[in-house]
Enzyme design. Structure first.
Site, PDB file in Angstrom:
ATOM      1  N   LYS A  80       0.862  -1.191   0.000  1.00 24.79           N
ATOM      2  CA  LYS A  80       0.000   0.000   0.000  1.00 24.79           C
ATOM      3  C   LYS A  80       0.888   1.228   0.000  1.00 24.79           C
ATOM      4  O   LYS A  80       2.027   1.185   0.477  1.00 24.79           O
ATOM      5  CB  LYS A  80      -0.867  -0.008   1.265  1.00 24.79           C
ATOM      6  CG  LYS A  80      -2.073   0.877   1.222  1.00 24.79           C
ATOM      7  CD  LYS A  80      -3.335   0.127   0.855  1.00 24.79           C
ATOM      8  CE  LYS A  80      -4.549   1.013   0.975  1.00 24.79           C
ATOM      9  NZ  LYS A  80      -5.791   0.267   0.831  1.00 24.79           N
ATOM     10  N   GLY A 182     -19.010   8.004   1.788  1.00 28.63           N
ATOM     11  CA  GLY A 182     -18.162   8.413   0.677  1.00 28.63           C
ATOM     12  C   GLY A 182     -18.371   7.522  -0.532  1.00 28.63           C
ATOM     13  O   GLY A 182     -19.469   7.014  -0.775  1.00 28.63           O
TER      14      GLY A 182
END
Ligand SMILES: NC(=O)C1=CN([C@@H]2O[C@H](COP(=O)(O)OP(=O)(O)OC[C@H]3O[C@@H](n4cnc5c(N)ncnc54)[C@H](O)[C@@H]3O)[C@@H](O)[C@H]2O)C=CC1
Ligand SMILES: CC(C)CC(=O)C(=O)O
Length: 364
Positions: A80, A182
């Protein structure tokens, strides 16, 4: 922070700090484990209070990707990136191009995609410099923003969770408390609304709340109130660590099923959920829809095939519940066991990822 001590603790392979003065890029790429294949995981852009906070986030998220990809049955390792900065103010095209060149330098050990604070457009800029990026918008074989597909997987996984908690997978009439509406959760709310679930939502962004109220008839509450509302399922879809000492005692839900990564502040909090009989769908198992979808780009994107694989999130969540009951262990431990067994079986025959002509990346 003692960097090597941290890397050794959870056996990370590599941590890279990427700086570009011209564009203001400050990126940290963490590669946790490439036993199963190249590390695939998104890029988060966020305003971290300290550089140590950013490093810790990159490390935790990368490890989560190793487990997520393994549990989802993907031949991919975990990594990541976090970019330090405000996604609303600090972005510029040169930043993502500079970042793309750093990814290219890794020669396929790490492949990126969207996460909180990054968009398809950002992925397109990265793609100008490297092919090791997924979730782009305008290239042949691109699958676009993974968020709606993460939501679809989450919806399937929530049905498996409801079956475990309430004896029926139907979400009609169930009340779901959604934290953070979101990119992922907006689409989740759409699925839930269609099925007849009642929605309680919160977000620090008032516009997002307004949209969910108007589009899906959701009831809005303040961010701090979401933990204590009367509901059947708590869906954490904002940032991590929201299941902690402070919030656990407020929770009235019978199940926890959401998209956020690293929902448990520590493993202790997963144990407490188990002791209290709250059904917890482990985060990295239930939120794997997006990575399953973008991973399909690596073998020539086929939407129909990708959607079939995303439906499997239901089965994977169910499998975790079965292991948990069989071995009488909390679900977060069951999920880790499932992922670790798969990694170990491959590790026994080969170690670090080494690109070769038979590999997934050599598809043409
Ligand atoms: N986008 C994807 O495909 C995937 C996302 N995830 C995870 O799911 C979560 C949500 O991702 P996205 O929807 O893409 O991000 P997003 O940034 O679009 O949505 C997160 C929402 O949470 C809100 N928020 C932040 N802090 C909050 C707080 N304290 N209280 C209430 N609301 C708060 C934000 O304002 C935002 O609207 C993240 O943890 C992400 O890492 C996991 C797998 C895939
Ligand atoms: C492609 C992304 C959806 C992968 C990722 O970073 C995640 O699942 O958290």
């Amino acid at each position: 922070m003692e960097i090597f001590t941290s890397l050794q603790k959870y056996d990370y392979e590599q941590l890279l700090f990427c700086q570009d003065k011209n564009s203001g890029l400050k990126a940290i790429i963490a590669i946790h484990d490439t036993t199963l294949g190249p590390a695939l995981g998104g890029t988060r852009m966020w305003t971290y209070k300290t550089e140590d906070d950013a490093i810790v986030d990159a490390l935790r998220l990368a490890k989560g990707m190793t487990y997520k990809n393994a549990a989802a049955g993907l031949n991919l390792g975990g990594g990541k990136t976090v970019i330090i900065g405000d996604p609303k103010k600090d972005k510029n095209p040169e930043m993502f191009r500079a970042f793309g060149r750093y990814i290219q330098g890794l020669n396929g050990r790490y492949i990126t995609a969207e996460d909180v604070g990054t968009t398809e457009m950002d992925m397109d800029l990265i793609h100008l410099e490297t092919d090791y990026v997924t979730g782009t918008s305008s290239y042949s074989g691109a699958s676009g923003n993974p968020s709606p597909i993460t939501a679809l997987g989450l919806y399937h996984g929530m049905k498996a969770t409801a079956k475990e908690a309430f004896g029926t997978e139907s979400l009609e009439g169930k009340t779901v408390a959604v934290q953070g509406v979101g990119n992922v959760a907006y689409h989740l709310c759409e699925f839930l609304h269609k099925e007849g679930a009642n929605l309680i939502v919160t977000d620090i962004n008032k516009e997002s709340v307004k949209r969910a109220v108007e589009d899906f008839g959701a009831k809005a509450v303040d961010p701090d109130e979401i933990y204590g509302v009367e509901c059947d399922i708590y869906a954490p879809c904002a940032l991590g660590a929201t299941i902690n000492d402070e919030t656990l005692d407020k929770l009235k839900a019978k199940a926890v099923a959401g998209s956020a990564n690293n929902q448990l502040m520590s493993t202790k909090h997963g144990d407490i959920l188990h002791e209290r009989g709250i059904v917890y769908a482990p985060d990295y198992v239930i939120n794997a829809g997006g990575v399953i979808n973008v991973a399909d780009e690596l073998v020539g994107y086929n939407r129909e095939r990708a959607m079939k694989k995303v439906e499997m999130v239901y089965d994977n969540v169910e499998k975790v519940f079965e292991i948990s009951k069989r071995d009488n262990i909390p679900t977060h431990v069951a999920a880790d066991r499932m992922a670790e067994e798969r990694i170990q079986s491959v590790r026994n025959s080969r170690s670090q990822f080494l690109r070769n002509e038979k590999h997934i990346l050599n598809f043409n």
